[in-house]
Design a protein around this motif. Structure first.
Motif, PDB file in Angstrom:
ATOM      1  N   UNK A 209       0.824  -1.207   0.000  1.00  0.00           N
ATOM      2  CA  UNK A 209       0.000   0.000   0.000  1.00  0.00           C
ATOM      3  C   UNK A 209       0.863   1.264   0.000  1.00  0.00           C
ATOM      4  N   UNK A 210       2.019   1.209   0.698  1.00  0.00           N
ATOM      5  CA  UNK A 210       2.875   2.392   0.853  1.00  0.00           C
ATOM      6  C   UNK A 210       4.038   2.417  -0.131  1.00  0.00           C
ATOM      7  N   UNK A 211       4.091   1.444  -1.019  1.00  0.00           N
ATOM      8  CA  UNK A 211       5.241   1.303  -1.923  1.00  0.00           C
ATOM      9  C   UNK A 211       5.567   2.602  -2.655  1.00  0.00           C
ATOM     10  N   UNK A 212       4.551   3.236  -3.211  1.00  0.00           N
ATOM     11  CA  UNK A 212       4.767   4.461  -3.985  1.00  0.00           C
ATOM     12  C   UNK A 212       5.279   5.589  -3.088  1.00  0.00           C
ATOM     13  N   UNK A 213       4.680   5.749  -1.903  1.00  0.00           N
ATOM     14  CA  UNK A 213       5.099   6.813  -0.991  1.00  0.00           C
ATOM     15  C   UNK A 213       6.543   6.636  -0.543  1.00  0.00           C
ATOM     16  N   UNK A 214       6.902   5.400  -0.198  1.00  0.00           N
ATOM     17  CA  UNK A 214       8.264   5.143   0.276  1.00  0.00           C
ATOM     18  C   UNK A 214       9.280   5.391  -0.833  1.00  0.00           C
ATOM     19  N   UNK A 215       8.955   4.971  -2.036  1.00  0.00           N
ATOM     20  CA  UNK A 215       9.872   5.168  -3.162  1.00  0.00           C
ATOM     21  C   UNK A 215      10.066   6.651  -3.442  1.00  0.00           C
ATOM     22  N   UNK A 216       8.984   7.424  -3.395  1.00  0.00           N
ATOM     23  CA  UNK A 216       9.084   8.859  -3.638  1.00  0.00           C
ATOM     24  C   UNK A 216       9.850   9.580  -2.538  1.00  0.00           C
ATOM     25  N   UNK A 217       9.906   8.972  -1.350  1.00  0.00           N
ATOM     26  CA  UNK A 217      10.639   9.558  -0.229  1.00  0.00           C
ATOM     27  C   UNK A 217      12.073   9.036  -0.142  1.00  0.00           C
ATOM     28  N   UNK A 218      12.512   8.307  -1.190  1.00  0.00           N
ATOM     29  CA  UNK A 218      13.872   7.741  -1.235  1.00  0.00           C
ATOM     30  C   UNK A 218      14.157   6.817  -0.057  1.00  0.00           C
ATOM     31  N   UNK A 219      13.122   6.081   0.345  1.00  0.00           N
ATOM     32  CA  UNK A 219      13.272   5.129   1.452  1.00  0.00           C
ATOM     33  C   UNK A 219      13.339   3.715   0.883  1.00  0.00           C
ATOM     34  N   UNK A 220      14.396   3.000   1.260  1.00  0.00           N
ATOM     35  CA  UNK A 220      14.563   1.619   0.826  1.00  0.00           C
ATOM     36  C   UNK A 220      14.108   0.690   1.945  1.00  0.00           C
ATOM     37  N   UNK A 221      13.491  -0.411   1.547  1.00  0.00           N
ATOM     38  CA  UNK A 221      12.933  -1.360   2.512  1.00  0.00           C
ATOM     39  C   UNK A 221      13.782  -2.621   2.548  1.00  0.00           C
ATOM     40  N   UNK A 222      14.131  -3.019   3.750  1.00  0.00           N
ATOM     41  CA  UNK A 222      14.856  -4.266   3.962  1.00  0.00           C
ATOM     42  C   UNK A 222      13.978  -5.187   4.809  1.00  0.00           C
ATOM     43  N   UNK A 223      13.690  -6.390   4.289  1.00  0.00           N
ATOM     44  CA  UNK A 223      12.879  -7.358   5.023  1.00  0.00           C
ATOM     45  C   UNK A 223      13.753  -8.522   5.475  1.00  0.00           C
ATOM     46  N   UNK A 224      13.746  -8.770   6.776  1.00  0.00           N
ATOM     47  CA  UNK A 224      14.481  -9.887   7.359  1.00  0.00           C
ATOM     48  C   UNK A 224      13.463 -10.782   8.061  1.00  0.00           C
ATOM     49  N   UNK A 225      12.706 -11.507   7.267  1.00  0.00           N
ATOM     50  CA  UNK A 225      11.582 -12.287   7.782  1.00  0.00           C
ATOM     51  C   UNK A 225      12.018 -13.707   8.132  1.00  0.00           C
ATOM     52  N   UNK A 226      11.439 -14.241   9.186  1.00  0.00           N
ATOM     53  CA  UNK A 226      11.739 -15.602   9.614  1.00  0.00           C
ATOM     54  C   UNK A 226      11.292 -16.592   8.539  1.00  0.00           C
ATOM     55  N   UNK A 227      11.948 -17.769   8.450  1.00  0.00           N
ATOM     56  CA  UNK A 227      11.599 -18.757   7.415  1.00  0.00           C
ATOM     57  C   UNK A 227      10.124 -19.152   7.445  1.00  0.00           C
ATOM     58  N   UNK A 228       9.595 -19.337   8.637  1.00  0.00           N
ATOM     59  CA  UNK A 228       8.173 -19.693   8.782  1.00  0.00           C
ATOM     60  C   UNK A 228       7.402 -18.460   9.242  1.00  0.00           C
ATOM     61  N   UNK A 229       6.280 -18.198   8.584  1.00  0.00           N
ATOM     62  CA  UNK A 229       5.483 -17.022   8.931  1.00  0.00           C
ATOM     63  C   UNK A 229       4.856 -17.185  10.312  1.00  0.00           C
ATOM     64  N   UNK A 230       5.049 -16.213  11.221  1.00  0.00           N
ATOM     65  CA  UNK A 230       4.395 -16.283  12.533  1.00  0.00           C
ATOM     66  C   UNK A 230       2.889 -16.104  12.388  1.00  0.00           C
ATOM     67  N   UNK A 231       2.127 -16.978  13.000  1.00  0.00           N
ATOM     68  CA  UNK A 231       0.670 -16.896  12.965  1.00  0.00           C
ATOM     69  C   UNK A 231       0.177 -16.485  14.352  1.00  0.00           C
ATOM     70  N   UNK A 232      -0.509 -15.363  14.421  1.00  0.00           N
ATOM     71  CA  UNK A 232      -1.026 -14.875  15.696  1.00  0.00           C
ATOM     72  C   UNK A 232      -2.546 -14.853  15.646  1.00  0.00           C
ATOM     73  N   UNK A 233      -3.143 -14.813  16.817  1.00  0.00           N
ATOM     74  CA  UNK A 233      -4.601 -14.693  16.910  1.00  0.00           C
ATOM     75  C   UNK A 233      -4.945 -13.216  16.985  1.00  0.00           C
ATOM     76  N   UNK A 234      -5.715 -12.737  16.019  1.00  0.00           N
ATOM     77  CA  UNK A 234      -5.989 -11.311  16.051  1.00  0.00           C
ATOM     78  C   UNK A 234      -7.028 -10.883  15.041  1.00  0.00           C
ATOM     79  N   UNK A 235      -7.149  -9.582  14.909  1.00  0.00           N
ATOM     80  CA  UNK A 235      -8.080  -8.966  13.962  1.00  0.00           C
ATOM     81  C   UNK A 235      -7.235  -8.301  12.883  1.00  0.00           C
TER      82      UNK A 235
END
Length: 230
Positions: free
Chosen positions: A86-112
């Motif tokens: 959703x924010x991809x365009x805004x971040x790119x226009x603000x010269x912000x680079x995104x680094x993702x360091x995600x765990x191998x298995x996606x954490x599943x939480x109980x929530x909304x």
């Protein structure tokens, strides 16, 4: 709070009207869209985000009349990626680079889901605002030995002065210029994290950046704790 609740109810009603129109017209366009057309994906994204916006607006009604919303298992990686998309365009226009360091298995939480989306939306937007000249936004996920899913959101921005750290979750507290912040983002974030049985901490060094760490109970762990209480 009663006055704010009445105001929120009125705002929710007024905003829902154009949202309904956007959603209806988007669905009409999707009916005649070709699956391979690149514009179809854009329309699908508009539809998803319109539904999300409607849920958030309707959530304002809880200030006037609290409602029970069912929670379910949520993939934190999916939530993070949806908000980044959703924010991809805004971040790119603000010269912000995104680094993702995600765990191998996606954490599943109980929530909304839409509330957790709001948490990361607030944190990512705050990071963007802290880096007006660009920088790095890093999102890292892990699972602790106690069964908590941890998401760390770090930026290389201006940082938060030590005397402000104790007040960042206070409603209406903001260091942003007038018109650029309401001071409600982190307050709402804190409330949602608490509602999900989690914790949020913040570390910051002026001139170097800020790191928020969220810890949320995994779905199975939260269910076991609930059963134990019963």
């Amino acid at each position: 709070m009663a006055s704010i609740g009445l105001l929120a109810a009125g705002v929710a009603h007024e905003v829902n009207t154009p949202l309904t129109g956007i959603s209806s017209f988007t669905q009409m366009l999707l009916q005649n869209a070709e699956p391979e057309d690149p514009r179809t994906k854009v329309l699908e994204k508009i539809e998803r985000q319109t539904f999300r916006a409607a849920k958030i607006v309707n959530g304002l009604l809880n200030l006037a009349r609290p409602a029970q919303v069912d929670s379910g298992p949520i993939d934190l990686h999916a939530v993070v990626n949806d908000v980044l998309s959703l924010l991809e365009h805004q971040l790119r226009n603000s010269s912000i680079q995104v680094r993702k360091e995600l765990s191998p298995a996606a954490p599943i939480v109980q929530g909304i889901e839409y509330k957790l989306q709001q948490v990361f939306l607030n944190l990512f937007l705050n990071a963007r605002d802290a880096m007006p000249r660009g920088g790095w936004l890093t999102i890292a996920t892990s699972v602790r030995d106690d069964g908590a899913a941890v998401v760390e959101v770090s930026d290389t921005g201006s940082g938060i002065p030590p005397d402000h750290l104790s007040r960042i979750y206070d409603p209406f507290f903001t260091t942003k210029d007038i018109g650029k912040g309401t001071g409600l983002g982190l307050s709402i974030t804190y409330g949602i994290v608490q509602e999900h049985g989690g914790t949020i901490t913040c570390e910051s060094v002026v001139g170097q950046g800020t790191r928020f760490a969220l810890a949320l109970p995994m779905a199975s762990v939260k269910g076991q704790r609930r059963d134990a209480v019963r």
